[in-house]
Design an enzyme around this catalytic site. Structure first.
Site, short mmCIF file in Angstrom:
data_model
loop_
_atom_site.label_atom_id
_atom_site.label_comp_id
_atom_site.label_asym_id
_atom_site.label_seq_id
_atom_site.Cartn_x
_atom_site.Cartn_y
_atom_site.Cartn_z
N GLU A 173 0.81 -1.21 0.00
CA GLU A 173 0.00 0.00 0.00
C GLU A 173 0.84 1.27 0.00
O GLU A 173 0.49 2.25 -0.64
CB GLU A 173 -1.01 0.00 1.16
CG GLU A 173 -0.51 0.54 2.50
CD GLU A 173 0.24 -0.49 3.33
OE1 GLU A 173 1.12 -1.20 2.77
OE2 GLU A 173 -0.02 -0.56 4.54
N VAL A 174 1.98 1.25 0.69
CA VAL A 174 2.74 2.49 0.83
C VAL A 174 4.24 2.21 0.85
O VAL A 174 4.69 1.21 1.40
CB VAL A 174 2.32 3.26 2.11
CG1 VAL A 174 2.63 2.46 3.37
CG2 VAL A 174 2.96 4.64 2.17
N ASP A 175 4.98 3.08 0.19
CA ASP A 175 6.45 3.06 0.23
C ASP A 175 6.85 4.17 1.19
O ASP A 175 6.93 5.34 0.81
CB ASP A 175 7.01 3.29 -1.17
CG ASP A 175 8.54 3.28 -1.21
OD1 ASP A 175 9.15 3.11 -0.14
OD2 ASP A 175 9.09 3.45 -2.31
N ASP A 176 7.11 3.79 2.43
CA ASP A 176 7.44 4.76 3.48
C ASP A 176 8.96 4.88 3.58
O ASP A 176 9.57 5.77 3.00
CB ASP A 176 6.81 4.31 4.79
CG ASP A 176 6.92 5.35 5.90
OD1 ASP A 176 7.73 6.28 5.76
OD2 ASP A 176 6.21 5.24 6.91
N TYR A 191 -5.63 4.19 5.78
CA TYR A 191 -6.34 3.42 4.78
C TYR A 191 -7.67 2.90 5.34
O TYR A 191 -7.77 2.64 6.54
CB TYR A 191 -5.48 2.26 4.27
CG TYR A 191 -4.29 2.76 3.48
CD1 TYR A 191 -4.44 3.12 2.15
CD2 TYR A 191 -3.03 2.90 4.06
CE1 TYR A 191 -3.36 3.61 1.41
CE2 TYR A 191 -1.95 3.37 3.33
CZ TYR A 191 -2.13 3.73 2.01
OH TYR A 191 -1.06 4.22 1.29
N GLU A 193 -8.12 -0.13 7.67
CA GLU A 193 -7.63 0.00 9.05
C GLU A 193 -8.65 0.68 9.95
O GLU A 193 -8.47 0.73 11.17
CB GLU A 193 -6.32 0.80 9.06
CG GLU A 193 -5.19 0.14 8.29
CD GLU A 193 -4.00 1.06 8.09
OE1 GLU A 193 -4.16 2.28 8.23
OE2 GLU A 193 -2.90 0.55 7.79
#
Length: 204
Positions: A110-113, A184, A187
């Site tokens: 979902e996310v590239d942190d 998201y 969550e």
């Protein structure tokens, strides 16, 4: 206070729909590997936009990786941990390791942190495929890994991805956002409140 970005299911659906065009035409994946738990929903939505007439659905495998640690019970934010924990991995005895060899494999999250989780996933999957290729005598076949994330945070990364992956355009983020906490919908405890906050955010 950490700035939050509320994302709705509708927004996720549209991001996957738009990215699907590039992924289908340029990546041409034979298999998706979703990183749990944030990659499960995007992978399933994305698969609907990767269908081609006369071809079966692209299979989805799952791996579980954990990097974050809960900060408190008062909000969704979590602290970034120092070590990636493997909670679930591919069972090569049941999926046949040779099924991955020579394929275009799309990793979905979902996310590239911090990029730490993605680095771990790519490194470990590449290593496993090399071992399986050697086992089956198919070392001459090239396996390509691609990455799709919904959001890339515009920040300095701790992790790195293979230089050739980035040069060859095998990384795709549907959106690049500031260094905010992405909330998201899967969550959310109260989805109606989540959508209300997302709508209010749009007005500001």
């Amino acid at each position: 206070m950490v700035q939050r970005l509320y994302i709705t299911y509708n927004e996720v659906h549209k991001l996957c729909q738009e990215a699907g065009k590039t992924i289908l035409n340029e990546f041409k994946p034979n298999l998706m590997i979703a990183i749990g738990g944030g990659g499960y929903v995007p992978a399933r939505i994305l698969r609907s936009f990767l269908k081609t007439p006369g071809s079966p659905n692209i299979p989805i495998q799952a791996i579980g990786l954990s990097l974050y640690e809960k900060l408190s019970d008062s909000g969704p934010e979590e602290a970034v941990g120092q070590k990636v924990t493997r909670t679930q991995w591919l069972d090569f005895s049941s999926i046949k390791g040779s099924d991955l060899i020579g394929k275009n494999i799309l990793i979905v999250d979902e996310v590239d942190d911090t990029r730490t989780t993605l680095q771990y996933a790519v490194q470990e999957l590449e290593k496993d495929v090399r071992e399986q290729a050697k086992k089956y005598g198919r070392e001459e076949e090239k396996t390509n890994f691609f990455i799709f994330v919904l959001h890339n945070k515009d920040k300095e990364k701790r992790g790195t991805l293979p230089e050739e992956m980035l040069k060859e355009g095998r990384y795709l983020a549907a959106q690049t956002v500031k260094d905010v906490w992405c909330c998201y919908p899967w969550e959310a405890i109260d989805i109606d409140e989540h959508d209300r906050l997302a709508a209010a955010q749009e007005k500001n």
